[in-house]
Scaffold this active site. Structure first.
Site, PDB file in Angstrom:
ATOM      1  N   GLY A  11       0.844  -1.198   0.000  1.00 43.89           N
ATOM      2  CA  GLY A  11       0.000   0.000   0.000  1.00 43.89           C
ATOM      3  C   GLY A  11       0.876   1.243   0.000  1.00 43.89           C
ATOM      4  O   GLY A  11       1.811   1.330   0.797  1.00 43.89           O
ATOM      5  N   VAL A  24      18.028   8.140  -3.151  1.00 41.08           N
ATOM      6  CA  VAL A  24      18.734   8.386  -4.416  1.00 41.08           C
ATOM      7  C   VAL A  24      19.847   9.413  -4.201  1.00 41.08           C
ATOM      8  O   VAL A  24      21.003   9.211  -4.603  1.00 41.08           O
ATOM      9  CB  VAL A  24      17.743   8.856  -5.517  1.00 41.08           C
ATOM     10  N   ARG A  72       0.817  -5.145  -5.567  1.00 43.00           N
ATOM     11  CA  ARG A  72       0.759  -6.360  -4.754  1.00 43.00           C
ATOM     12  C   ARG A  72       1.200  -7.447  -5.730  1.00 43.00           C
ATOM     13  O   ARG A  72       0.544  -7.645  -6.763  1.00 43.00           O
ATOM     14  CB  ARG A  72      -0.655  -6.639  -4.270  1.00 43.00           C
ATOM     15  N   ASP A 103       4.493  -4.291   6.198  1.00 41.51           N
ATOM     16  CA  ASP A 103       4.742  -5.626   6.747  1.00 41.51           C
ATOM     17  C   ASP A 103       4.977  -6.689   5.662  1.00 41.51           C
ATOM     18  O   ASP A 103       5.976  -7.416   5.708  1.00 41.51           O
ATOM     19  CB  ASP A 103       3.523  -5.984   7.625  1.00 41.51           C
ATOM     20  N   THR A 125       4.315   2.380   6.068  1.00 40.14           N
ATOM     21  CA  THR A 125       2.926   1.948   5.904  1.00 40.14           C
ATOM     22  C   THR A 125       2.022   2.806   6.776  1.00 40.14           C
ATOM     23  O   THR A 125       2.389   3.127   7.912  1.00 40.14           O
ATOM     24  CB  THR A 125       2.730   0.463   6.299  1.00 40.14           C
ATOM     25  N   ASP A 127      -0.505   1.762   8.132  1.00 44.21           N
ATOM     26  CA  ASP A 127      -1.071   0.899   9.177  1.00 44.21           C
ATOM     27  C   ASP A 127      -0.291   0.971  10.492  1.00 44.21           C
ATOM     28  O   ASP A 127      -0.840   0.689  11.556  1.00 44.21           O
ATOM     29  CB  ASP A 127      -1.107  -0.561   8.711  1.00 44.21           C
ATOM     30  N   ASP A 129       1.988  -1.040  11.593  1.00 48.14           N
ATOM     31  CA  ASP A 129       1.910  -2.363  12.221  1.00 48.14           C
ATOM     32  C   ASP A 129       3.232  -3.118  12.149  1.00 48.14           C
ATOM     33  O   ASP A 129       3.265  -4.347  12.207  1.00 48.14           O
ATOM     34  CB  ASP A 129       0.804  -3.191  11.541  1.00 48.14           C
ATOM     35  N   MET A 169      -8.704   2.852   8.097  1.00 51.15           N
ATOM     36  CA  MET A 169      -7.951   1.678   7.623  1.00 51.15           C
ATOM     37  C   MET A 169      -7.067   1.132   8.737  1.00 51.15           C
ATOM     38  O   MET A 169      -7.261   1.459   9.903  1.00 51.15           O
ATOM     39  CB  MET A 169      -7.128   2.061   6.399  1.00 51.15           C
ATOM     40  N   ARG A 171      -5.693  -2.282   8.401  1.00 51.05           N
ATOM     41  CA  ARG A 171      -5.680  -3.745   8.271  1.00 51.05           C
ATOM     42  C   ARG A 171      -5.985  -4.376   9.631  1.00 51.05           C
ATOM     43  O   ARG A 171      -7.003  -4.036  10.198  1.00 51.05           O
ATOM     44  CB  ARG A 171      -4.326  -4.201   7.730  1.00 51.05           C
ATOM     45  N   ARG A 211     -25.760  12.457  29.135  1.00 53.79           N
ATOM     46  CA  ARG A 211     -24.873  13.487  29.709  1.00 53.79           C
ATOM     47  C   ARG A 211     -25.002  14.805  28.962  1.00 53.79           C
ATOM     48  O   ARG A 211     -24.296  15.760  29.243  1.00 53.79           O
ATOM     49  CB  ARG A 211     -23.422  13.005  29.664  1.00 53.79           C
ATOM     50  N   LYS A 213     -24.642  15.231  25.522  1.00 54.68           N
ATOM     51  CA  LYS A 213     -23.871  15.410  24.287  1.00 54.68           C
ATOM     52  C   LYS A 213     -24.810  15.470  23.089  1.00 54.68           C
ATOM     53  O   LYS A 213     -25.755  14.698  22.999  1.00 54.68           O
ATOM     54  CB  LYS A 213     -22.913  14.236  24.111  1.00 54.68           C
ATOM     55  N   HIS A 253      -9.484   4.729   1.026  1.00 54.90           N
ATOM     56  CA  HIS A 253      -8.178   5.111   0.468  1.00 54.90           C
ATOM     57  C   HIS A 253      -7.873   6.595   0.558  1.00 54.90           C
ATOM     58  O   HIS A 253      -6.734   7.005   0.301  1.00 54.90           O
ATOM     59  CB  HIS A 253      -8.088   4.634  -0.983  1.00 54.90           C
ATOM     60  N   GLN A 255      -7.388   8.078   3.056  1.00 52.08           N
ATOM     61  CA  GLN A 255      -6.327   8.185   4.074  1.00 52.08           C
ATOM     62  C   GLN A 255      -4.932   7.970   3.518  1.00 52.08           C
ATOM     63  O   GLN A 255      -3.942   8.345   4.120  1.00 52.08           O
ATOM     64  CB  GLN A 255      -6.544   7.132   5.175  1.00 52.08           C
TER      65      GLN A 255
HETATM   66  P1  ADP Z   1       2.427  -3.969   2.748  1.00 47.02           P
HETATM   67  O1  ADP Z   1       3.874  -4.091   2.429  1.00 47.02           O
HETATM   68  O2  ADP Z   1       1.911  -2.574   2.622  1.00 47.02           O
HETATM   69  O3  ADP Z   1       2.071  -4.652   4.044  1.00 47.02           O
HETATM   70  P2  ADP Z   1       1.363  -6.302   1.280  1.00 47.02           P
HETATM   71  O4  ADP Z   1       1.094  -7.089   2.521  1.00 47.02           O
HETATM   72  O5  ADP Z   1       0.353  -6.344   0.210  1.00 47.02           O
HETATM   73  O6  ADP Z   1       1.607  -4.737   1.598  1.00 47.02           O
HETATM   74  O7  ADP Z   1       2.750  -6.804   0.708  1.00 47.02           O
HETATM   75  C1  ADP Z   1       3.317  -6.192  -0.420  1.00 47.02           C
HETATM   76  C2  ADP Z   1       3.969  -7.231  -1.275  1.00 47.02           C
HETATM   77  O8  ADP Z   1       5.027  -7.857  -0.542  1.00 47.02           O
HETATM   78  C3  ADP Z   1       3.075  -8.394  -1.692  1.00 47.02           C
HETATM   79  O9  ADP Z   1       2.273  -8.073  -2.790  1.00 47.02           O
HETATM   80  C4  ADP Z   1       4.114  -9.445  -2.049  1.00 47.02           C
HETATM   81  O10 ADP Z   1       4.693  -9.169  -3.299  1.00 47.02           O
HETATM   82  C5  ADP Z   1       5.168  -9.205  -0.968  1.00 47.02           C
HETATM   83  N1  ADP Z   1       4.936 -10.120   0.155  1.00 47.02           N
HETATM   84  C6  ADP Z   1       3.957 -10.058   1.073  1.00 47.02           C
HETATM   85  N2  ADP Z   1       4.032 -11.081   1.956  1.00 47.02           N
HETATM   86  C7  ADP Z   1       5.098 -11.815   1.558  1.00 47.02           C
HETATM   87  C8  ADP Z   1       5.712 -13.029   2.033  1.00 47.02           C
HETATM   88  N3  ADP Z   1       5.231 -13.666   3.101  1.00 47.02           N
HETATM   89  N4  ADP Z   1       6.795 -13.490   1.373  1.00 47.02           N
HETATM   90  C9  ADP Z   1       7.279 -12.841   0.301  1.00 47.02           C
HETATM   91  N5  ADP Z   1       6.760 -11.706  -0.202  1.00 47.02           N
HETATM   92  C10 ADP Z   1       5.686 -11.200   0.405  1.00 47.02           C
HETATM   93  O1  F6P Z   2      -1.694  -1.577   4.100  1.00 46.64           O
HETATM   94  C1  F6P Z   2      -2.258  -0.344   3.766  1.00 46.64           C
HETATM   95  C2  F6P Z   2      -3.720  -0.506   3.467  1.00 46.64           C
HETATM   96  O2  F6P Z   2      -4.220   0.775   3.098  1.00 46.64           O
HETATM   97  C3  F6P Z   2      -4.561  -1.096   4.599  1.00 46.64           C
HETATM   98  O3  F6P Z   2      -4.855  -0.155   5.600  1.00 46.64           O
HETATM   99  C4  F6P Z   2      -5.771  -1.561   3.830  1.00 46.64           C
HETATM  100  O4  F6P Z   2      -6.409  -2.629   4.499  1.00 46.64           O
HETATM  101  C5  F6P Z   2      -5.172  -2.043   2.534  1.00 46.64           C
HETATM  102  O5  F6P Z   2      -3.933  -1.374   2.391  1.00 46.64           O
HETATM  103  C6  F6P Z   2      -6.035  -1.760   1.332  1.00 46.64           C
HETATM  104  O6  F6P Z   2      -5.446  -2.370   0.244  1.00 46.64           O
HETATM  105  P1  F6P Z   2      -5.798  -2.040  -1.265  1.00 46.64           P
HETATM  106  O7  F6P Z   2      -5.190  -0.707  -1.592  1.00 46.64           O
HETATM  107  O8  F6P Z   2      -5.164  -3.150  -2.018  1.00 46.64           O
HETATM  108  O9  F6P Z   2      -7.281  -1.995  -1.359  1.00 46.64           O
END
Ligand code: ADP
Ligand code: F6P
Length: 323
Positions: A11, A24, A72, A103, A125, A127, A129, A169, A171, A211, A213, A253, A255
């Site tokens: 994302g 860069v 993705r 993540d 991210t 999120d 997280d 959002m 996740r 109260r 509000k 989105h 956000q």
């Molecule tokens: P974010 O990085 O924002 O959490 P995603 O979870 O969609 O977003 O992960 C982004 C990309 O990272 C995925 O589309 C995939 O290409 C790669 N990825 C995610 N999980 C794994 C995994 N367990 N092993 C290898 N690549 C991964």
């Molecule tokens: O990881 C960022 C995020 O915006 C999450 O908060 C949300 O659940 C997800 O991506 C949405 O994914 P997509 O852009 O693929 O709909």
């Protein structure tokens, strides 16, 4: 000459461009050739590369999104896809890769690292997280966007004496919901980390009304068991008994869009330069993040195996202030 690649993945997050710019320019300053990978890991497996000089990343520090594009990429989750990515790097004489993302992206970075690639991650991210960073690039700007929406909704909620559900959002993480809820003065916060009973929310809203509000804002994280949709269905089905007519706003989105604020620009710049320092020092297999106000590199193995947790004091704070 050393060739270092950089990609943005998952994302998009406000500040990714600022991180790219910093990476860069810091790389160019060291005399390296910097290679941008288009469309995240998809561009890595397909060798969709573009050389980037200092001027190519001019005028982007204030721009949201990512000029490289993101994706993705499902094949990256397979052994064959990861091997293809490592082989592509070798074929193009790229010695190190910097991965700006969340993540899942850091899981991908870790997988490539296990296969022998020299990889450094940058925590990014909305999120927030990720283990290894108290705050990731984009999260602060996303909170600000949510806050603006909440502030606007409150005025119309007061005028009509209504209750609003605002879904944010995040996740499976309740960070955005908690911070936006506290800073937005929400009457209730619903997040995945806490079991929430719709009856308890209704009781809370009734108590607010008693109260005196004139409005009620419930901030709901999308990953909560009772997300906005389930809560609104519940309130609709039990509407008469619960006594509330809820309006629902899903921020979605919105956000992720928009320009990064000062904090995210600075964070992205600091983390980007730190990632280049890691490459220069051959400190690979790490992700750079902000811990206790300092830029820290954490092993990718640790980042992917440990879970980031929400500060429980934030939740106590939220409960205390709903009066
Ligand atoms: P974010 O990085 O924002 O959490 P995603 O979870 O969609 O977003 O992960 C982004 C990309 O990272 C995925 O589309 C995939 O290409 C790669 N990825 C995610 N999980 C794994 C995994 N367990 N092993 C290898 N690549 C991964
Ligand atoms: O990881 C960022 C995020 O915006 C999450 O908060 C949300 O659940 C997800 O991506 C949405 O994914 P997509 O852009 O693929 O709909």
């Amino acid at each position: 000459m050393k060739r270092v690649a950089v990609l943005t993945s998952g994302g998009d997050a406000p500040g990714m461009n600022a991180a790219l710019r910093a990476i860069v320019r810091a790389g160019v300053a060291r005399g390296w050739t910097m290679v941008g990978v288009r469309h995240g890991y998809s561009g890595l497996t397909d060798a969709d590369f573009v050389e980037l000089g200092a001027r190519d990343v001019g005028g982007i520090i204030q721009q949201g999104g990512t000029m490289l594009g993101s994706s993705r990429c499902l094949p990256m989750k397979t052994d064959a896809g990861q091997q293809q990515a490592v082989d592509t790097l070798a074929r193009h004489d790229i010695s190190s890769l910097i991965v700006i993302g969340g993540d899942g992206s850091q899981r991908g970075a870790c997988a490539l690292s296990r296969k022998g690639a020299q990889v450094v991650g940058v925590a990014s991210t909305i999120d927030n997280d990720l283990y290894g960073s108290d705050v990731s690039i984009g999260a602060t700007t996303a909170v600000d966007v949510a806050l603006e929406a909440i502030d606007r909704l409150r005025t119309t909620a007061s005028s009509h004496e209504r209750a609003f559900l605002v879904e944010v959002m995040g996740r499976n993480c309740g960070y955005l919901g908690t911070i936006a809820g506290i800073a937005g003065g929400a009457e209730a916060i619903v997040i995945p980390e806490m079991q929430t009973d719709p009856e308890a929310i209704a009781a809370e809203l009734r108590a607010c009304r008693e109260r005196g509000k004139r409005h009620a804002i419930v901030v709901v994280a999308e990953g909560a068991t009772y997300n906005a949709e389930r809560l609104s269905v519940y309130f609709r089905e039990h509407g008469e008994r619960l006594g509330f007519d809820l309006r629902v706003t899903r921020l979605g989105h919105v956000q992720r869009g928009g320009n990064p604020g000062a904090f995210d620009r600075m964070l992205a710049t600091r983390l980007g330069v730190a990632a280049v320092d890691c490459v220069a020092e051959a400190a690979h297999g790490v992700m750079v993040g902000l811990l206790g106000g300092k830029v820290v590199a954490t092993q990718l193995e640790e980042v992917v195996s440990r879970k980031s947790t929400l500060d429980p004091t934030l939740l106590s704070l939220a409960r205390l202030l709903v009066q």
